[in-house]
Design a protein around this motif. Sequence first.
Motif, PDB file in Angstrom:
ATOM      1  N   ASP A  78      -0.234  -1.776   2.323  1.00  0.00           N
ATOM      2  CA  ASP A  78       0.073  -1.981   3.739  1.00  0.00           C
ATOM      3  C   ASP A  78      -1.224  -2.229   4.506  1.00  0.00           C
ATOM      4  O   ASP A  78      -2.083  -1.337   4.580  1.00  0.00           O
ATOM      5  CB  ASP A  78       0.794  -0.742   4.280  1.00  0.00           C
ATOM      6  N   SER A  79      -1.355  -3.420   5.098  1.00  0.00           N
ATOM      7  CA  SER A  79      -2.607  -3.778   5.775  1.00  0.00           C
ATOM      8  C   SER A  79      -2.960  -2.787   6.881  1.00  0.00           C
ATOM      9  O   SER A  79      -4.134  -2.585   7.191  1.00  0.00           O
ATOM     10  CB  SER A  79      -2.503  -5.193   6.353  1.00  0.00           C
ATOM     11  N   ARG A  80      -1.935  -2.139   7.422  1.00  0.00           N
ATOM     12  CA  ARG A  80      -2.202  -1.204   8.524  1.00  0.00           C
ATOM     13  C   ARG A  80      -2.897   0.069   8.040  1.00  0.00           C
ATOM     14  O   ARG A  80      -3.412   0.835   8.838  1.00  0.00           O
ATOM     15  CB  ARG A  80      -0.878  -0.862   9.242  1.00  0.00           C
ATOM     16  N   GLN A  81      -2.903   0.292   6.731  1.00  0.00           N
ATOM     17  CA  GLN A  81      -3.522   1.512   6.171  1.00  0.00           C
ATOM     18  C   GLN A  81      -4.907   1.243   5.581  1.00  0.00           C
ATOM     19  O   GLN A  81      -5.526   2.148   5.027  1.00  0.00           O
ATOM     20  CB  GLN A  81      -2.657   2.054   5.016  1.00  0.00           C
ATOM     21  N   VAL A  82      -5.379  -0.015   5.652  1.00  0.00           N
ATOM     22  CA  VAL A  82      -6.629  -0.372   4.950  1.00  0.00           C
ATOM     23  C   VAL A  82      -7.847   0.274   5.603  1.00  0.00           C
ATOM     24  O   VAL A  82      -7.939   0.356   6.827  1.00  0.00           O
ATOM     25  CB  VAL A  82      -6.784  -1.910   4.909  1.00  0.00           C
ATOM     26  N   THR A  83      -8.768   0.765   4.763  1.00  0.00           N
ATOM     27  CA  THR A  83     -10.067   1.252   5.240  1.00  0.00           C
ATOM     28  C   THR A  83     -11.138   0.582   4.367  1.00  0.00           C
ATOM     29  O   THR A  83     -10.802  -0.222   3.492  1.00  0.00           O
ATOM     30  CB  THR A  83     -10.157   2.789   5.073  1.00  0.00           C
ATOM     31  N   GLU A  84     -12.410   0.949   4.568  1.00  0.00           N
ATOM     32  CA  GLU A  84     -13.483   0.405   3.716  1.00  0.00           C
ATOM     33  C   GLU A  84     -13.195   0.710   2.253  1.00  0.00           C
ATOM     34  O   GLU A  84     -12.600   1.739   1.939  1.00  0.00           O
ATOM     35  CB  GLU A  84     -14.823   1.073   4.089  1.00  0.00           C
ATOM     36  N   GLN A  85     -13.625  -0.120   1.337  1.00  0.00           N
ATOM     37  CA  GLN A  85     -13.498   0.102  -0.109  1.00  0.00           C
ATOM     38  C   GLN A  85     -12.044   0.186  -0.591  1.00  0.00           C
ATOM     39  O   GLN A  85     -11.731   0.899  -1.534  1.00  0.00           O
ATOM     40  CB  GLN A  85     -14.232   1.395  -0.540  1.00  0.00           C
ATOM     41  N   THR A  86     -11.153  -0.555   0.100  1.00  0.00           N
ATOM     42  CA  THR A  86      -9.742  -0.541  -0.304  1.00  0.00           C
ATOM     43  C   THR A  86      -9.452  -1.616  -1.335  1.00  0.00           C
ATOM     44  O   THR A  86      -9.941  -2.743  -1.235  1.00  0.00           O
ATOM     45  CB  THR A  86      -8.829  -0.773   0.932  1.00  0.00           C
ATOM     46  N   ASP A  89     -16.710   1.507  -6.936  1.00  0.00           N
ATOM     47  CA  ASP A  89     -15.448   2.245  -6.955  1.00  0.00           C
ATOM     48  C   ASP A  89     -14.609   1.862  -5.751  1.00  0.00           C
ATOM     49  O   ASP A  89     -15.135   1.658  -4.656  1.00  0.00           O
ATOM     50  CB  ASP A  89     -15.726   3.748  -6.836  1.00  0.00           C
ATOM     51  N   PHE A  90     -13.313   1.800  -5.959  1.00  0.00           N
ATOM     52  CA  PHE A  90     -12.404   1.697  -4.814  1.00  0.00           C
ATOM     53  C   PHE A  90     -12.010   3.123  -4.443  1.00  0.00           C
ATOM     54  O   PHE A  90     -11.647   3.921  -5.315  1.00  0.00           O
ATOM     55  CB  PHE A  90     -11.153   0.892  -5.184  1.00  0.00           C
ATOM     56  N   THR A  91     -12.069   3.437  -3.158  1.00  0.00           N
ATOM     57  CA  THR A  91     -11.735   4.807  -2.744  1.00  0.00           C
ATOM     58  C   THR A  91     -10.417   4.860  -1.978  1.00  0.00           C
ATOM     59  O   THR A  91     -10.048   5.892  -1.427  1.00  0.00           O
ATOM     60  CB  THR A  91     -12.861   5.398  -1.884  1.00  0.00           C
ATOM     61  N   GLN A  92      -9.721   3.734  -1.929  1.00  0.00           N
ATOM     62  CA  GLN A  92      -8.414   3.697  -1.267  1.00  0.00           C
ATOM     63  C   GLN A  92      -7.592   2.593  -1.916  1.00  0.00           C
ATOM     64  O   GLN A  92      -8.132   1.521  -2.263  1.00  0.00           O
ATOM     65  CB  GLN A  92      -8.626   3.432   0.238  1.00  0.00           C
ATOM     66  N   VAL A  93      -6.301   2.858  -2.141  1.00  0.00           N
ATOM     67  CA  VAL A  93      -5.381   1.815  -2.618  1.00  0.00           C
ATOM     68  C   VAL A  93      -4.208   1.772  -1.656  1.00  0.00           C
ATOM     69  O   VAL A  93      -3.698   2.818  -1.247  1.00  0.00           O
ATOM     70  CB  VAL A  93      -4.855   2.112  -4.054  1.00  0.00           C
ATOM     71  N   THR A  94      -3.780   0.582  -1.276  1.00  0.00           N
ATOM     72  CA  THR A  94      -2.605   0.506  -0.398  1.00  0.00           C
ATOM     73  C   THR A  94      -1.957  -0.876  -0.493  1.00  0.00           C
ATOM     74  O   THR A  94      -2.607  -1.862  -0.854  1.00  0.00           O
ATOM     75  CB  THR A  94      -2.954   0.826   1.075  1.00  0.00           C
TER      76      THR A  94
END
Length: 515
Positions: A42-50, A35-40
Amino acid sequence: MVDRMPQINVGKILTLLKEHNLLVTSDLSANLGADFTQVTYDSRQVTEQTLFFCKGNFKVEFLESAQAKGAQAYVSEQRYETNLPAIIVTNIQQAMAVLGAAFYDFPQNKLNIIAYTGTKGKTTAAYFTNSIMQQRFTGQTALFSTINTVVGNKMDDTFKSSLTTPESLDLFKNMDRAVNNEMQQLVMEVSSQAYKKDRVYNLKYDIGVFLNISPDHLGKNEHPTFADYLHCKEQLLVNSKVCVINAETQHLRDIYGAAKATSQPEDIYLFARKGAEITDNIPVDVEFEAISDTLTDNVISVSAVSEKAKQLNLTGQYELSLPGDFNEVDATAAIITSALSGLSQDDIRMGLQSTVVPGRMETYETNNHGTVYVDYAHNYASFHSLLGYLKSQAPNGRIIVVTGSTGDKGEDRRYGIGKAIGESADVALLTVDDPGTEDPAEIARTIADNIQNTAVKHEYVADRKTAVEQAIKMSTPDDLVVIAGKGHDPYQKINNQDVPYESDSVIVKQFVKGM
Ligand SMILES: CC(=O)N[C@H]1[C@@H](OP(=O)(O)OP(=O)(O)OC[C@H]2O[C@@H](n3ccc(=O)[nH]c3=O)[C@H](O)[C@@H]2O)O[C@H](CO)[C@@H](O)[C@@H]1O[C@H](C)C(=O)N[C@@H](C)C(=O)N[C@H](CCC(=O)O)C(=O)O
Ligand SMILES: Nc1ncnc2c1ncn2[C@@H]1O[C@H](COP(=O)(O)OP(=O)(O)OP(=O)(O)O)[C@@H](O)[C@H]1O
């Protein structure tokens, strides 16, 4: 209620992209369980599983930075040199909208959405509607406006908006927050750019309102032609279950056609000022007229004309908190959408009486000088309606205007502002307004060149605060002073920087004390 954690897996992503004919190829296979738990985007907002989206004026460094921060895959219209798995699509903006809605579990289906478009009046109509909805759905009405975004009742649930209609991922994220905060209603503005850039691709509204259209937002960064601008705006009606249209808008035939493309005539409501001439004599459902239309008192009478409008029980008189005949149009639209949403006349009355729209017709009285209005007018349509109205209210006084025009966009605004000043003002102090990379003196010269009336006195005052103070000081009690274009904006956009500025409202409020 336990909030659902937003997520999406590869199988769902590929199914949705295929359904919308957006998928070109994928390095990830549908049976990958992750599963992806983040979508963005903007590279500045990226976390694990993005899941990372590459769009717009994109640079490959952003993707490298996203990968370093834990992005697991990227969605893009083109492949980049990286070992990060790619999902290649035909249209990144549409892909973001489709996947964003699914990632947040389609929050739009859990809200009654009332959406406004128009060259002018979106914010005002949205604020009128929000104020009415708050009477019955207190604390359960979200607002996505050019000024503020409201997704809940805590302090940090209200924040300044950066765009009129945000990117789809932000839009669905805000809707999701509203749903988690148990909001039931959403009042939102939809810009033509939102359609041009597919920020609202595939989004359906319960009620969509078309207020008006006139030439604006034309240029290399916005719409190439007026036809393109009109087409984008019309998409709001194509995507609305119930359509409300100001029948006095230009291009009514076209706009009504767009509404009819996807809505039955019984779901389309037209309104107009009583006695107005309507294109093709298309029948109007609701009429309004001014009962009292002065600077201190604005009362309208609204009557249902058609049988279907009579079911809405909205015939009656309403007092508006804002002066200006143009605000009567925005208020009538709000009355119809609120009645369609089941609100009572009492709720509507209370809401309209108590609406405050920051930076729109804010009124400041003085004892020894004129009345001062801080207003957001910044193109021909708004200047023409604002100055024309004020002129009719000040037969013995002058109309003194402080304005500039934004740099790097909408050059036609400069001609329009000059033209409207020539039609209805007496004095203009031309000054700076978000010049961007342009020279504000040059912008002011273009405005001045378009003031056709030689009786209008005008001069350039480089510092905006000085111009505001000078205009108020020179006014006499019969004069009306208009500080136009920036409202509550606390900055000037200069050379890609937001340079702090006290705001027109703050400067006027302080300056008129004791005057
Ligand atoms: C033409 C247009 O729609 N531009 C919008 C678009 O820009 P863009 O996609 O090119 O993004 P960009 O900021 O150049 O950056 C490219 C990409 O790199 C990413 N990036 C950037 C830096 C970094 O370190 N890492 C990174 O990943 C960015 O997040 C972005 O995804 O996406 C940006 C958000 O990601 C918006 O801020 C930007 O709006 C510009 C600033 C704008 O002014 N738009 C106006 C015309 C607009 O849309 N106005 C309407 C109202 C008009 C009306 O009144 O009717 C509105 O709805 O507000
Ligand atoms: N129905 C209308 N017709 C013409 N002018 C209007 C109307 N409603 C408001 N205005 C004028 O336009 C200005 C902007 O109004 P408002 O902020 O409600 O419009 P908007 O559509 O949100 O504008 P923008 O796209 O520029 O943010 C107001 O300050 C007022 O001067």
